[in-house]
Structure formats: structure tokens, C-alpha cells
Design an enzyme around this catalytic site. Structure first.
Site, PDB file in Angstrom:
ATOM      1  N   ILE A  10       0.819  -1.211   0.000  1.00  0.00           N
ATOM      2  CA  ILE A  10       0.000   0.000   0.000  1.00  0.00           C
ATOM      3  C   ILE A  10       0.862   1.274   0.000  1.00  0.00           C
ATOM      4  CG2 ILE A  10      -0.337   0.273   2.509  1.00  0.00           C
ATOM      5  CD1 ILE A  10      -3.383   0.713   1.790  1.00  0.00           C
ATOM      6  N   ASP A  34       0.814  -0.696   9.637  1.00  0.00           N
ATOM      7  CA  ASP A  34       1.075   0.536  10.410  1.00  0.00           C
ATOM      8  C   ASP A  34       2.580   0.826  10.436  1.00  0.00           C
ATOM      9  OD1 ASP A  34       0.640   2.673  12.056  1.00  0.00           O
ATOM     10  OD2 ASP A  34       0.092   1.506  13.844  1.00  0.00           O
ATOM     11  N   GLY A 119      -4.985  -8.776  10.240  1.00  0.00           N
ATOM     12  CA  GLY A 119      -3.626  -9.210  10.571  1.00  0.00           C
ATOM     13  C   GLY A 119      -3.534  -9.434  12.064  1.00  0.00           C
TER      14      GLY A 119
END
Ligand code: AR6
Length: 340
Positions: A10, A34, A119
Site C-alpha cells: 500500500i 502501520d 492481521g
């Protein structure tokens, strides 16, 4: 306007104005997507995140994108999976809605999501996919012309497949609602030649039905009957001891009609297995599969092991019910009553 799923990283997407981060309540970074986003955006992202005061589960906050090729990062916090009965679906739905609302407020027309919550937060992908895709389609239905591209950027092939599958279902019209009242007329027209009885809550003894509910019944010989009803928000089709439920979506309803037509035209038969007068299993099968050999193979495939053992001990009958147009009744082939 395009909704799609692709495989990739991404942080490398350069055809969207915003990417979404699957963050935690602190908004101060973590592992998974993240961690990758913070690493790729650079330390200034963390500086801005420190000013945001965290984020609640299901909500979203926006920052700049720093070293990333997009313009904005929308941070959302997905729910942790605790078995599915702890508002996980509602919260995940809310994540997508919050992100899209925030994006719209900033004039963002192209946006990429990761697979939020699937996840580290443990949300099963085959549950998250329909919540996520459903949330996006709902938003777009309510806000037409708000986006040019909404996509999921999936890290692995299986995740990609799961989103693709759901998107394809939406595109095929599977989730388009059908109106049960309109369908009642359609069903009545289809069944009018067979003396249908219609039960609604206006009929004595059926007061428990809701206002729009109905049950269309065609009595056949003996105990058998063919029925289709709309009760408890779903369609049910039943025949010869077999029944199944269909959601009030176009694709599901079309399946229901296809099966009903198959029964009416004798292409489909209902199969029932009885042992010592006790019901052991029912299914439907194509008329040309109603041979002793085929039915025994099917029984072993479909029936529960315990029941198969029981039928072995006590003997059994396999009955095939066909809808007989001319007699408006059911005839039954009693195939076997021996220990096989
Ligand atoms: N591009 C796209 N998808 C990715 C990438 C990437 N570069 N890297 C991983 N994924 P997760 P969560 C996929 O664990 O379940 C963090 O520590 C990954 O394969 O990142 O919402 C946060 O700080 C998976 O399919 O997010 C929170 O504490 C999906 O992204 C917690 O994890 C989401 O996996 C959030 O957990």
C-alpha cells in the site's frame, strides 16, 4: 467510479490521493501495515500523529503523507476479533464509513484501504471481506459520485481473492434487495395453476406472521406439500420433507425460483431418508439422479455419520417426491427398505 482489489504494497500506490492505515488507539505506530507506513512516510508522520490525541476503534483521523507518493494518510483503528459477538462487524463497518466520510470532507476521490483488522487483530478474512465490501458499497450507494476509485491493496493472494470474491458478488447484483411484496405477485402468478392457499396475518391461525409475511402452500396427496414463504426476513422453499432458506437478495431469490421451477417441471425431486419411522435427512436432487445407486452415494455424502450408522442398524427407506402437475400431488418412490 471503480471499486476493486489489487495485490501489492500500500505504501507504493501512486494512483490514489489517500491511503488508509490500520492503526491502534495510540496512533503512534506499531507493526504490520502501520509499521510499514510509518517507516515509508518518515519520522515527521509520527510527529503529526502525536498531536492527534489517539483514535477510538471504528473512528478515523487524517494526516499528511510525507515521503509517501499519496497526499494523505487516513488512520483508522479496527476492532480486535473476540469471536464475533462483540460488535466486531459493526465496528469494522464503522471504520470504513469513518474513513470514507473523512476522505469526502477533504475532497479526496481516490483511496486505497489495507485489509483492516485481518492481521494482528485476528479478524477472519472470510468474515471481514463481506463487512468491508458491504460497507463501501453502502457508502457509495448513499453518496453517489463521491469517489473515482476505492480499492483494497492486499498484501497476499488469499486476502486478494477474498475481496475480489465479495466485489464480484456485489457487481453481479447478488446483494440487490428484492421486494417481497412484488415477489409475492410473481410467485402467485407462477403457482396460480396449482390451487395455492395463501396465508397472511389476515388469516385465522396465522396471526403470528408479520404484516408483509406470507406463506403460499400447495397441498399435495398425503402429508406432502409444496410451499414458499416469506417469513422472518427470508424466503423459504419446502417440498417433500426438504426445505431451504434464501436471503431476500436478487441472486438468492433467483436460485429459489430456479429450484421451484425445477420442482414444478419434475426436473428436481426431493429426497427423504426415513429409518424406523424417524426422519434422517432430506435434500433435493435432479430427477435423473433418482436411482438407487446414485441416492445411496448421495446419502453417504450428505447425511451425518451418526445417522448413517443408525440407518445401517435399523434399515431405511429413501423416498423421492416428484411434483405431479396433472394430479397436483406428490408421488413417492420407495426405493429401499433393506439393510444395505
Ligand atoms: N501493504 C498492504 N497490506 C499490508 C502491508 C502493506 N505494506 N503490510 C501488511 N499488510 P495488520 P490489523 C496487510 O496486522 O489486523 C499494528 O501493530 C496484512 O497482511 O497490519 O488491523 C497496529 O499498530 C494484513 O492483511 O493490521 C495495530 O496494533 C493487513 O495488512 C494492529 O497491528 C492488516 O494487518 C492492527 O492490526
Amino acid at each position: 467510479m471503480e471499486i476493486r482489489a489489487i495485490q501489492g504494497d500500500i505504501t507504493k500506490q501512486n494512483d490514489v490521493e489517500a491511503i488508509v492505515n490500520a492503526a491502534n488507539e495510540s496512533l503512534l505506530g506499531g507493526g504490520g501495515v502501520d509499521g510499514v507506513i510509518h517507516y515509508a512516510a518518515g519520522p515527521d508522520l509520527l510527529k503529526e500523529c502525536r498531536t492527534l490525541g489517539g483514535c477510538k476503534i471504528g473512528e478515523a483521523k487524517i494526516t499528511g503523507a510525507y515521503n509517501l507518493p499519496c497526499n494523505f494518510i487516513i488512520h483508522t483503528v479496527g476492532p480486535r476479533w473476540h469471536g464475533g459477538n462483540n460488535k466486531e462487524g459493526e465496528l469494522l463497518n464503522h471504520c470504513y464509513k469513518s474513513c470514507l466520510e473523512l476522505a469526502m470532507q477533504h475532497g479526496i476521490r481516490t483511496i486505497a484501504f489495507p485489509s483492516i483488522s485481518t492481521g494482528a487483530f485476528g479478524y477472519p478474512i472470510d468474515q471481514a471481506n463481506w463487512v468491508a465490501v458491504g460497507a463501501v458499497y453502502d457508502f457509495v450507494d448513499n453518496n453517489p459520485d463521491s469517489f473515482d476509485l476505492i480499492e483494497w491493496v492486499c498484501f497476499d493472494k488469499n486476502t486478494l481473492k477474498q475481496y475480489e470474491k465479495e466485489i464480484a458478488l456485489h457487481k453481479s447484483g447478488f446483494y440487490e434487495d428484492v421486494d417481497p411484496i412484488v415477489k409475492k405477485e410473481e410467485l402467485m402468478a407462477l403457482l396460480s395453476a396449482y390451487n395455492p392457499e395463501v396465508h397472511t396475518n389476515n388469516v385465522d391461525g396465522f396471526d403470528e406472521l408479520e404484516d408483509d409475511d406470507y406463506s403460499i402452500i400447495i397441498k399435495c396427496d398425503g402429508d406432502e406439500y409444496l410451499y414458499v414463504d416469506y417469513v422472518d426476513g427470508e424466503f423459504t422453499l419446502g417440498f417433500g420433507g426438504w426445505h431451504t432458506h434464501y436471503n431476500p437478495y436478487r441472486k438468492d431469490y433467483e436460485d429459489c425460483l430456479r429450484t421451484l421451477n425445477g420442482i414444478l417441471e419434475n426436473r428436481t425431486a426431493a429426497v427423504k431418508v426415513m429409518s424406523n419411522g424417524e426422519w434422517c435427512g432430506s435434500w433435493i436432487t435432479s430427477a435423473d439422479k433418482c436411482t438407487k445407486k446414485d441416492l445411496i452415494i448421495e446419502a453417504r455424502r450428505i447425511m451425518h455419520r451418526e445417522l448413517i450408522e443408525k440407518t445401517k442398524r435399523n434399515g431405511y427407506q429413501i423416498e423421492c417426491s416428484f411434483f405431479d402437475k396433472s394430479k397436483n400431488s406428490v408421488f413417492t418412490i420407495d426405493l429401499d427398505s433393506s439393510n444395505e
